[in-house]
Design an enzyme around this catalytic site. Structure first.
Site, PDB file in Angstrom:
ATOM      1  CG  ASP A  87      -2.003  -1.041   1.112  1.00 31.45           C
ATOM      2  OD1 ASP A  87      -2.179  -1.565  -0.007  1.00 31.45           O
ATOM      3  OD2 ASP A  87      -2.639  -1.357   2.135  1.00 31.45           O
ATOM      4  CE  LYS A 103     -14.260 -28.096 -18.827  1.00 37.52           C
ATOM      5  NZ  LYS A 103     -15.035 -27.006 -18.332  1.00 37.52           N
ATOM      6  CB  CYS A 144     -51.408 -25.427  11.260  1.00 35.94           C
ATOM      7  SG  CYS A 144     -51.827 -26.680  10.054  1.00 35.94           S
ATOM      8  CB  CYS A 176     -50.489 -28.747   5.392  1.00 37.32           C
ATOM      9  SG  CYS A 176     -51.429 -27.705   6.519  1.00 37.32           S
TER      10      CYS A 176
HETATM   11  S1  IVH Z   1      -8.969 -24.665 -23.410  1.00 38.80           S
HETATM   12  C1  IVH Z   1     -10.653 -24.448 -27.721  1.00 38.80           C
HETATM   13  N1  IVH Z   1      -8.159 -24.864 -20.917  1.00 38.80           N
HETATM   14  O1  IVH Z   1     -13.702 -24.929 -20.209  1.00 38.80           O
HETATM   15  C2  IVH Z   1     -10.427 -24.814 -26.309  1.00 38.80           C
HETATM   16  N2  IVH Z   1     -10.432 -24.348 -21.310  1.00 38.80           N
HETATM   17  O2  IVH Z   1     -15.664 -26.756 -21.379  1.00 38.80           O
HETATM   18  C3  IVH Z   1     -10.372 -23.677 -25.437  1.00 38.80           C
HETATM   19  N3  IVH Z   1     -11.740 -24.008 -19.285  1.00 38.80           N
HETATM   20  O3  IVH Z   1     -14.754 -22.779 -22.761  1.00 38.80           O
HETATM   21  C4  IVH Z   1     -10.477 -24.036 -24.033  1.00 38.80           C
HETATM   22  N4  IVH Z   1     -10.115 -24.320 -17.849  1.00 38.80           N
HETATM   23  O4  IVH Z   1     -14.004 -21.714 -20.536  1.00 38.80           O
HETATM   24  C5  IVH Z   1      -9.211 -24.632 -21.733  1.00 38.80           C
HETATM   25  N5  IVH Z   1      -7.293 -25.032 -18.766  1.00 38.80           N
HETATM   26  C6  IVH Z   1      -8.319 -24.793 -19.581  1.00 38.80           C
HETATM   27  C7  IVH Z   1      -9.602 -24.483 -19.092  1.00 38.80           C
HETATM   28  C8  IVH Z   1     -10.646 -24.273 -19.998  1.00 38.80           C
HETATM   29  C9  IVH Z   1     -11.391 -24.026 -17.990  1.00 38.80           C
HETATM   30  C10 IVH Z   1     -13.108 -23.739 -19.773  1.00 38.80           C
HETATM   31  C11 IVH Z   1     -13.181 -22.784 -20.942  1.00 38.80           C
HETATM   32  C12 IVH Z   1     -13.870 -23.555 -22.028  1.00 38.80           C
HETATM   33  C13 IVH Z   1     -14.593 -24.607 -21.250  1.00 38.80           C
HETATM   34  C14 IVH Z   1     -14.907 -25.816 -22.097  1.00 38.80           C
END
Ligand code: IVH
Length: 686
Positions: free
Chosen positions: A37, A118, A413, A428
């Protein structure tokens, strides 16, 4: 200007970005928040004295001053595709086999894959020109998204300026809410009487579309990047996905660190297996693993279908199940009198949240699954927030426990519960049951019904408990004075003491005005609000439009009601039964004498000039900023119709993320497809 102002400002920029990166990209800060900060403060002071040193890339300029007015539609340079799903090791192997066939090589060829987590968020495309962040766009329907640049700029994991000399690129990744921020968001929503988000993806989508940039900042969004789309030709020296990730990291972009290079599909299977359980250790939610072919040249060879790249697949984790003790089975009574049993559980952690209550559906289900109080039970949490009990773990003690018996009297009730022989649901039937009234009042005052703002669940409880309100008509006898006397007691956040909240004069005046205003809501909202079984918003609008007044509807025969478009025999029977019940007749007269508008004059007048009259919409996929209910309401309010399937008669298909076969059908039939921005524009015009 003192000659040292510019170099000092530049040094501060660099230090601040370095520490932002340590904190937000690597989760590994080197200095304390207070020290950070202090650096920001010093830079702000220099910039205040020398405004000519301020540029959009300065770390002080993340949060813009003005609220955003809306989001413009923005087309993606290349479509943002979705991913095909795999749910088992065999489906992963089948993906590998498909790839081999597409490349015309033996199926036992071992490719290099990259497996990434993912992230359960929403995808975003970031455009950098000369290394500067100039645009951030949501995925939208994959072709057109929303320009959310001001909101993207406040995500501190995302660099405003890339490190080094970088050609113009689009960087794609995922914006998400870490678990702690997701929980906090939901706590705040519940406190404000708003429905909690079902998953972090919805929460992130809601946050990124917030119009107040400072509020977006407070939400605590994070991001990971995983793809580079070069604007001018290729990035010559980047030929693998591994190199892409290294390049992104070098530019200062956040890259999720648990990715792995996997040689052969069995290594991928092992990675997916490992993360099924290890996901718990992460501070954010993942819903699977994304597997990508490492070699970019091979990717280009296999290409993509209209929806998915052939070189990647999403492995989705199976729904998580846990076991815990079922302490007891309790029942709730809904506004229509429906009695639903639910499980009270020994608290247990499922997918990162503590679960204490779970639905049990109905008596028949409990008996079919032989669920008994005291059993250890299997609890499952799918994509939704409300977990369910799957069944007992049958042990020796199970047989010794008595079978659960549905109560025969209402615990709220005392009246006898009823169940016609051919049905499974107990009810009910007492219209004055306080539980029914509570739920009924919540529904009656909801936004889609009479729209009485400020009358939250706890105040409705108070009104019913104190005997001030026994039915909807009693609401109209409430005065500012009576409302102002309300108070409720709840535990303090740390649970140590009772805290009394007072409704207060100011609130009372506001709510009294809201109640007064609701008198003019009109017949359609009233019919929906009074909670006739099977009568939803659509049915209520159709009835109001067809009969024009409560008197005319009361006088209508069941055949006349059934003849109304969109009203079937089940609805017609329910409406007639409701109107024929003497107590409901009395309720209608009391509402009318209180001054509640029982006509559809407003509706009829609006319907006459309904801008969307005759137009049929189909909603598909997840819209980033609207629930389907909200989108449906916007259409119906303007005279349009919402249909469940696409046909030649469909005027528009409104498609959000992950739209499936309906979108394909729309394209095949040449039906106009709208993304959320285009839909909002149409609504605005209407
Ligand atoms: S690659 C053409 N990598 O999952 C492929 N997607 O179910 C582009 N997502 O639309 C996606 N983690 O929003 C990719 N490590 C990852 C990801 C990922 C989350 C999401 C993304 C995509 C969706 C598909």
């Amino acid at each position: 200007m003192p000659s040292d102002a510019r170099p000092r400002a530049q040094a501060l920029w660099q230090q601040i970005r370095h520490h932002e990166e340590r904190y937000y990209v690597h989760d590994n800060p080197e200095i304390t928040d207070a020290e950070f900060d202090a650096l920001m403060r010093e830079l702000r002071e220099i910039e205040a004295a020398h405004p000519e040193l301020v540029s959009p890339e300065s770390p002080t300029q993340r949060v813009g001053g003005r609220p955003v007015e809306g989001f413009a539609a923005a087309e993606h340079a290349a479509p943002m595709l979705s991913l095909e799903n795999a749910y088992s090791a065999d489906e992963l192997r089948a993906f590998h086999a498909r790839l081999c066939r597409a490349l015309e090589i033996a199926e036992d060829t071992e490719f290099d894959y990259v497996a990434e987590l993912k992230i359960d968020g929403l995808s975003i495309a970031l455009t950098y020109e000369d290394g500067r962040l100039v645009r951030g766009v949501t995925r939208g329907d994959g072709v057109t998204g929303e320009d959310v640049t001001p909101n993207v700029r406040v995500i501190r994991a995302i660099p405003l300026q890339l490190n080094g000399t970088v050609p113009s690129v689009e960087i794609r990744g995922e914006v998400f809410l870490p678990r702690a921020a997701f929980d906090k968001t939901n706590e705040e929503r519940e406190a404000a009487d708003e429905a909690p988000f079902a998953n972090p993806r919805n929460a992130a989508a809601g946050a990124i579309r917030t119009l107040d940039t400072a509020a977006v900042d407070r939400r605590g969004l994070r991001a990971f990047t995983y793809q580079v789309v070069p604007r001018d030709g290729e990035l010559a020296d980047v030929v693998t996905h591994r190199a892409t990730l290294a390049t992104l990291a070098g530019w200062g972009c956040p890259v999720e660190p648990h990715w792995a290079a996997c040689h052969g599909i069995e290594a991928v299977v092992a990675y997916c297996d490992r993360w099924k359980t290890e996901r718990r250790s992460l501070p954010f939610e993942i819903d699977g693993v994304v597997i990508k072919l490492d070699d970019l040249a091979l990717r280009a060879t296999v290409g993509a279908t209209a929806k998915f790249p052939r070189w990647a697949v999403a492995f989705k984790f199976p729904t998580e199940q846990v076991t815990t003790r079922l302490l007891r089975i309790d029942v709730n009574v809904g506004r229509t009198g429906r009695v639903t049993p639910f499980a009270v559980l020994e608290p247990v952690l499922v997918s990162g949240t503590t679960v204490q209550l779970a639905t049990l559906h109905n008596e028949q289900e409990i008996s079919r699954r032989d669920i008994r109080e005291g059993d250890v039970v299997i609890v499952e949490k799918g994509g939704e927030i409300i977990p369910k009990v799957i069944g007992p773990v049958v042990d020796e003690a199970h047989e010794t426990r008595p079978r659960w018996v549905m109560p025969t009297t209402c615990k709220f009730c005392g009246s006898d519960l009823q169940k016609p022989d051919e049905e499974v649901i107990w009810r009910c039937e007492n219209v004055s049951c306080p539980a029914r009234i509570r739920r009924g009042l919540q529904h009656f005052s909801a936004r889609k019904a009479m729209n009485i703002e400020g009358l939250g669940e706890s105040w409705i409880d108070e009104l019913v408990t104190r005997g001030l309100v026994h039915d909807y008509a009693d609401l109209y006898a409430l005065t500012v004075e009576k409302l102002a006397t309300l108070s409720s007691t709840a535990k303090s956040p740390d649970g140590t003491k009772d805290v009394t909240r007072k409704f207060g004069e100011k609130n009372a005046t506001k709510v009294a005005a809201e109640i007064e205003k609701s008198k003019g809501a009109g017949l359609a909202r009233l019919l929906f609000g009074i909670g006739i079984r099977h009568v939803g918003e659509g049915g209520a609008s159709a009835l109001a439009r067809a009969f024009g007044s409560m008197d005319a509807l009361c006088a209508a025969t069941i055949d006349a009601i059934e003849a109304v478009p969109d009203v079937g025999p089940v609805v017609a029977k329910a409406v007639r039964q409701f109107l024929d019940a003497p107590e409901n007749g009395v309720l209608m007269s009391r509402l009318a004498s209180a001054g509640v508008d029982m006509t559809a004059q407003n509706v009829a007048a609006t319907f006459a000039s309904q801008p969307l009259a005759g137009q049929t919409f189909v909603l598909t996929g997840t819209l980033p900023g609207l629930t389907r209910d909200e989108a449906g309401a916007l259409i119906v309010e303007r005279g349009g119709k919402v249909a469940g399937s696409v046909s030649k008669k469909t005027t528009y298909v409104v498609a959000g993320a992950d739209a499936g076969s309906k979108l394909d059908k729309a394209r095949a039939l040449g039906v106009t497809v709208l993304d959320e921005a285009a839909f909002q524009a149409l609504i605005m015009k209407a």
